[in-house]
Structure formats: C-alpha cells, structure tokens
Design a protein around this motif. Structure first.
Motif, PDB file in Angstrom:
ATOM      1  N   ALA A  68      10.785  -4.603  54.221  1.00  0.00           N
ATOM      2  CA  ALA A  68       9.616  -5.265  54.919  1.00  0.00           C
ATOM      3  C   ALA A  68       8.423  -5.324  53.963  1.00  0.00           C
ATOM      4  CB  ALA A  68       9.368  -4.712  56.167  1.00  0.00           C
ATOM      5  N   PHE A  69       8.201  -4.150  53.449  1.00  0.00           N
ATOM      6  CA  PHE A  69       6.840  -4.010  52.590  1.00  0.00           C
ATOM      7  C   PHE A  69       6.995  -4.251  51.176  1.00  0.00           C
ATOM      8  CE2 PHE A  69       5.839  -1.229  56.295  1.00  0.00           C
ATOM      9  CZ  PHE A  69       4.839  -1.738  56.520  1.00  0.00           C
ATOM     10  N   ALA A  70       8.152  -4.686  50.570  1.00  0.00           N
ATOM     11  CA  ALA A  70       8.464  -4.999  49.204  1.00  0.00           C
ATOM     12  C   ALA A  70       7.393  -6.032  49.015  1.00  0.00           C
ATOM     13  CB  ALA A  70       9.885  -5.229  48.955  1.00  0.00           C
ATOM     14  N   PRO A  71       7.336  -7.161  49.662  1.00  0.00           N
ATOM     15  CA  PRO A  71       6.365  -8.389  49.088  1.00  0.00           C
ATOM     16  C   PRO A  71       4.985  -7.620  48.701  1.00  0.00           C
ATOM     17  CG  PRO A  71       7.566  -8.946  50.956  1.00  0.00           C
ATOM     18  CD  PRO A  71       7.941  -7.538  50.981  1.00  0.00           C
ATOM     19  N   ILE A  72       4.574  -6.484  49.588  1.00  0.00           N
ATOM     20  CA  ILE A  72       3.209  -6.212  49.317  1.00  0.00           C
ATOM     21  C   ILE A  72       3.148  -5.344  48.107  1.00  0.00           C
ATOM     22  CG2 ILE A  72       1.310  -4.467  49.990  1.00  0.00           C
ATOM     23  CD1 ILE A  72       1.901  -5.546  52.640  1.00  0.00           C
ATOM     24  N   LEU A  73       4.244  -4.784  47.605  1.00  0.00           N
ATOM     25  CA  LEU A  73       4.423  -4.072  46.416  1.00  0.00           C
ATOM     26  C   LEU A  73       4.336  -4.859  45.236  1.00  0.00           C
ATOM     27  CD1 LEU A  73       6.686  -0.934  47.155  1.00  0.00           C
ATOM     28  CD2 LEU A  73       4.391  -0.885  47.062  1.00  0.00           C
ATOM     29  N   ASP A  74       5.091  -5.801  45.347  1.00  0.00           N
ATOM     30  CA  ASP A  74       5.179  -6.923  44.467  1.00  0.00           C
ATOM     31  C   ASP A  74       3.780  -7.416  44.160  1.00  0.00           C
ATOM     32  OD1 ASP A  74       7.913  -6.455  44.250  1.00  0.00           O
ATOM     33  OD2 ASP A  74       8.540  -8.478  45.475  1.00  0.00           O
ATOM     34  N   LEU A  75       3.182  -7.786  45.174  1.00  0.00           N
ATOM     35  CA  LEU A  75       1.978  -8.498  45.020  1.00  0.00           C
ATOM     36  C   LEU A  75       1.012  -7.350  44.268  1.00  0.00           C
ATOM     37  CD1 LEU A  75      -0.027 -10.653  45.872  1.00  0.00           C
ATOM     38  CD2 LEU A  75      -0.383  -9.375  48.002  1.00  0.00           C
ATOM     39  N   ILE A  76       1.048  -6.142  44.581  1.00  0.00           N
ATOM     40  CA  ILE A  76       0.178  -5.095  44.029  1.00  0.00           C
ATOM     41  C   ILE A  76       0.515  -5.142  42.323  1.00  0.00           C
ATOM     42  CG2 ILE A  76      -0.181  -2.446  43.788  1.00  0.00           C
ATOM     43  CD1 ILE A  76       0.071  -2.580  46.602  1.00  0.00           C
ATOM     44  N   LEU A 110      -0.401   2.461  49.483  1.00  0.00           N
ATOM     45  CA  LEU A 110      -0.474   3.373  50.695  1.00  0.00           C
ATOM     46  C   LEU A 110      -2.083   3.604  51.277  1.00  0.00           C
ATOM     47  CD1 LEU A 110       0.720   5.589  52.636  1.00  0.00           C
ATOM     48  CD2 LEU A 110       0.047   7.203  50.738  1.00  0.00           C
ATOM     49  N   ILE A 111      -3.144   3.127  50.278  1.00  0.00           N
ATOM     50  CA  ILE A 111      -4.514   3.253  50.551  1.00  0.00           C
ATOM     51  C   ILE A 111      -4.600   2.067  51.599  1.00  0.00           C
ATOM     52  CG2 ILE A 111      -6.668   2.882  49.906  1.00  0.00           C
ATOM     53  CD1 ILE A 111      -5.351   5.688  48.935  1.00  0.00           C
ATOM     54  N   ILE A 112      -4.201   0.707  51.113  1.00  0.00           N
ATOM     55  CA  ILE A 112      -4.665  -0.217  52.124  1.00  0.00           C
ATOM     56  C   ILE A 112      -3.672  -0.245  53.550  1.00  0.00           C
ATOM     57  CG2 ILE A 112      -2.939  -1.845  50.859  1.00  0.00           C
ATOM     58  CD1 ILE A 112      -6.110  -3.042  52.498  1.00  0.00           C
ATOM     59  N   TYR A 113      -2.402   0.267  53.140  1.00  0.00           N
ATOM     60  CA  TYR A 113      -1.628   0.465  54.509  1.00  0.00           C
ATOM     61  C   TYR A 113      -2.015   1.512  55.365  1.00  0.00           C
ATOM     62  CZ  TYR A 113       1.832   2.073  57.466  1.00  0.00           C
ATOM     63  OH  TYR A 113       2.526   2.431  58.693  1.00  0.00           O
ATOM     64  N   ALA A 114      -2.860   2.528  54.895  1.00  0.00           N
ATOM     65  CA  ALA A 114      -3.272   3.717  55.609  1.00  0.00           C
ATOM     66  C   ALA A 114      -4.585   3.098  56.372  1.00  0.00           C
ATOM     67  CB  ALA A 114      -3.581   4.807  55.044  1.00  0.00           C
ATOM     68  N   THR A 115      -5.244   2.255  55.836  1.00  0.00           N
ATOM     69  CA  THR A 115      -6.535   1.659  56.262  1.00  0.00           C
ATOM     70  C   THR A 115      -6.451   0.879  57.521  1.00  0.00           C
ATOM     71  OG1 THR A 115      -7.557   1.981  54.110  1.00  0.00           O
ATOM     72  CG2 THR A 115      -8.691   0.583  55.767  1.00  0.00           C
ATOM     73  N   ALA A 132      -2.509  -8.477  54.708  1.00  0.00           N
ATOM     74  CA  ALA A 132      -3.236  -7.391  55.755  1.00  0.00           C
ATOM     75  C   ALA A 132      -3.170  -8.092  57.020  1.00  0.00           C
ATOM     76  CB  ALA A 132      -4.552  -6.849  55.209  1.00  0.00           C
ATOM     77  N   PHE A 133      -3.763  -9.213  57.047  1.00  0.00           N
ATOM     78  CA  PHE A 133      -3.668  -9.802  58.306  1.00  0.00           C
ATOM     79  C   PHE A 133      -2.454  -9.976  58.975  1.00  0.00           C
ATOM     80  CE2 PHE A 133      -7.891 -10.711  57.662  1.00  0.00           C
ATOM     81  CZ  PHE A 133      -8.605 -11.363  58.639  1.00  0.00           C
ATOM     82  N   ALA A 134      -1.295 -10.345  58.138  1.00  0.00           N
ATOM     83  CA  ALA A 134      -0.089 -10.353  58.705  1.00  0.00           C
ATOM     84  C   ALA A 134       0.602  -8.942  59.466  1.00  0.00           C
ATOM     85  CB  ALA A 134       1.065 -10.581  57.696  1.00  0.00           C
ATOM     86  N   PHE A 135      -0.010  -7.888  58.675  1.00  0.00           N
ATOM     87  CA  PHE A 135       0.516  -6.420  59.179  1.00  0.00           C
ATOM     88  C   PHE A 135      -0.273  -6.007  60.517  1.00  0.00           C
ATOM     89  CE2 PHE A 135      -0.386  -1.903  59.423  1.00  0.00           C
ATOM     90  CZ  PHE A 135       1.033  -1.370  59.729  1.00  0.00           C
ATOM     91  N   ALA A 136      -1.600  -6.396  60.357  1.00  0.00           N
ATOM     92  CA  ALA A 136      -2.500  -5.969  61.554  1.00  0.00           C
ATOM     93  C   ALA A 136      -2.373  -6.660  62.666  1.00  0.00           C
ATOM     94  CB  ALA A 136      -4.155  -6.439  60.741  1.00  0.00           C
ATOM     95  N   HIS A 137      -1.999  -8.061  62.650  1.00  0.00           N
ATOM     96  CA  HIS A 137      -1.712  -8.799  63.957  1.00  0.00           C
ATOM     97  C   HIS A 137      -0.238  -8.402  64.478  1.00  0.00           C
ATOM     98  CE1 HIS A 137      -4.901 -11.500  64.485  1.00  0.00           C
ATOM     99  NE2 HIS A 137      -5.249 -11.523  63.020  1.00  0.00           N
ATOM    100  N   PHE A 138       0.647  -8.170  63.357  1.00  0.00           N
ATOM    101  CA  PHE A 138       2.020  -7.616  63.965  1.00  0.00           C
ATOM    102  C   PHE A 138       1.871  -6.143  64.788  1.00  0.00           C
ATOM    103  CE2 PHE A 138       5.727  -4.830  63.874  1.00  0.00           C
ATOM    104  CZ  PHE A 138       6.600  -5.737  64.223  1.00  0.00           C
TER     105      PHE A 138
END
Length: 199
Positions: free
Chosen positions: A132-140, A159-164, A96-102
């Motif tokens: 790009a988002f595949a690692p997050i899906l794998d993590l989920i 989608l919930i965490i992404y939208a937030t 989440a931090f990686a996406f937020a800071h990007f």
C-alpha cells in the motif's frame, strides 16, 4: 455443516464477501472488541458454523479485513501519485491527502489495520501494508533523484511524513481537532515536510 439453501445463497466466495462486509460494518459501529463470528453468521443468515469454512478463527477474519483495508488504501495512494505530469510537491500533497482522508473516513478499520500489522505471525498483513505504501516510497526516491529531498533511507524519510499525517488524523478521529481542519493541516504538514527534508 452448511445446508443446501446456504450453499445456493453463498457460492463461489459470496459468503466470504458477505462476512467481510458485515464485519466491516460491525467494527465501524461497535469496534473490534465486539466482533463475533457467531453474530456475523446471524446477520448474514447462515448457521453459526458456516463462517469457519472461510475463517477458521476470529483472527483470520480480522487479518483478511486488514488486508482489504490496505488494498483500498494502496489504490487511493497509487491514484493520487499516478499523474507524472504534476509537480513533485503536488504529488506528495495528493499522496498525503489520500492517506489522511482514508484515515478519517475509516478510523476503526485503520486502527485494526495498524494493530494487525504488528501482530506476531501476521506475515500477510505487513506485506499488504508494504504494498500500500510502496508508491510513497517510490515518490520519495523520485524526489531524491530530482534533488527535491535529501539523501538517506527512503523509509526513514517517509516515516516522518507518515507519522505527522497519522498524528493529525488521530487527533481528528478522537475529537481533539475539528474534522474541517484536515485539509489545511495536511497541507501545512506537507509544506513543512518538504522544507525540512530538502537537501
């Protein structure tokens, strides 16, 4: 037609890279609407027709720039979740931090990426986004296997965490929230997500 001096200056794709670098600077400073192939050619010092060897139209340059953006974002996310020794919640937080800071480091680029992804016919950009988002899906999926997250579609849960996080960064990028609150708000969002998505 590119003259000999242009060929010698921009060989083996150097012109393409120079145009993309100039385009990224342009949208950062002036926004996408002001981007012009002719202006970019002038900035990098080639004839106004030269960019069309790599980008036949303005949109093809924007698509390429969006793909580069997703490649960078994906690299940040993969690095953030790569340490398998970290606990699952910590890896979610780091993603989440990686996406937020990007998002807050590259607001104009992210806006372009999001807009281009949904453009009809831009098949390569959605593919770049998915990668790009595949690692997050794998993590989920990993979280579901470990029973840290409830069962269900990984895409819907993601989608919930992404939208937030996207909402938080949008408020920061538009000046509605102070930038220094990014980390605290992201941490809070992740904690609430993990509680809400728990089995």
């Amino acid at each position: 037609m590119i003259d000999q001096s242009e060929r010698s200056r921009y060989h083996h794709g150097d012109l393409r890279s120079a145009l993309l670098d100039a385009a990224e600077r342009s949208i950062r400073e002036q926004g996408v609407a002001q981007l012009s192939l002719r202006d970019l050619a002038r900035e990098v010092g080639v004839s106004h027709a030269a960019p069309r060897r790599h980008f036949p139209e303005r949109q093809s340059l924007l698509d390429a720039l969006a793909q580069i953006g997703y490649a960078r974002l994906g690299e940040r996310i993969r690095e953030a979740v790569s340490n398998n020794e970290s606990q699952f919640p910590e890896r979610v937080r780091r993603a989440a931090f990686a996406f937020a800071h990007f998002a807050t480091d590259n607001p104009a680029l992210l806006e372009l990426m999001n807009a281009t992804k949904h453009r009809p016919g831009a098949s390569s950009v959605p593919q770049s986004s998915a990668a790009a988002f595949a690692p997050i899906l794998d993590l989920i999926c990993e979280g579901q296997e470990k029973k840290a997250l409830r069962k269900g579609s990984p895409e819907e849960i993601g989608l919930i965490i992404y939208a937030t996080i996207n909402g938080i960064t949008t408020l920061i990028n538009t000046g509605a929230i102070r930038a220094e609150r990014l980390d605290d708000l992201t941490t809070t969002a992740v904690n609430q997500f993990l509680r809400g998505a728990a089995p």
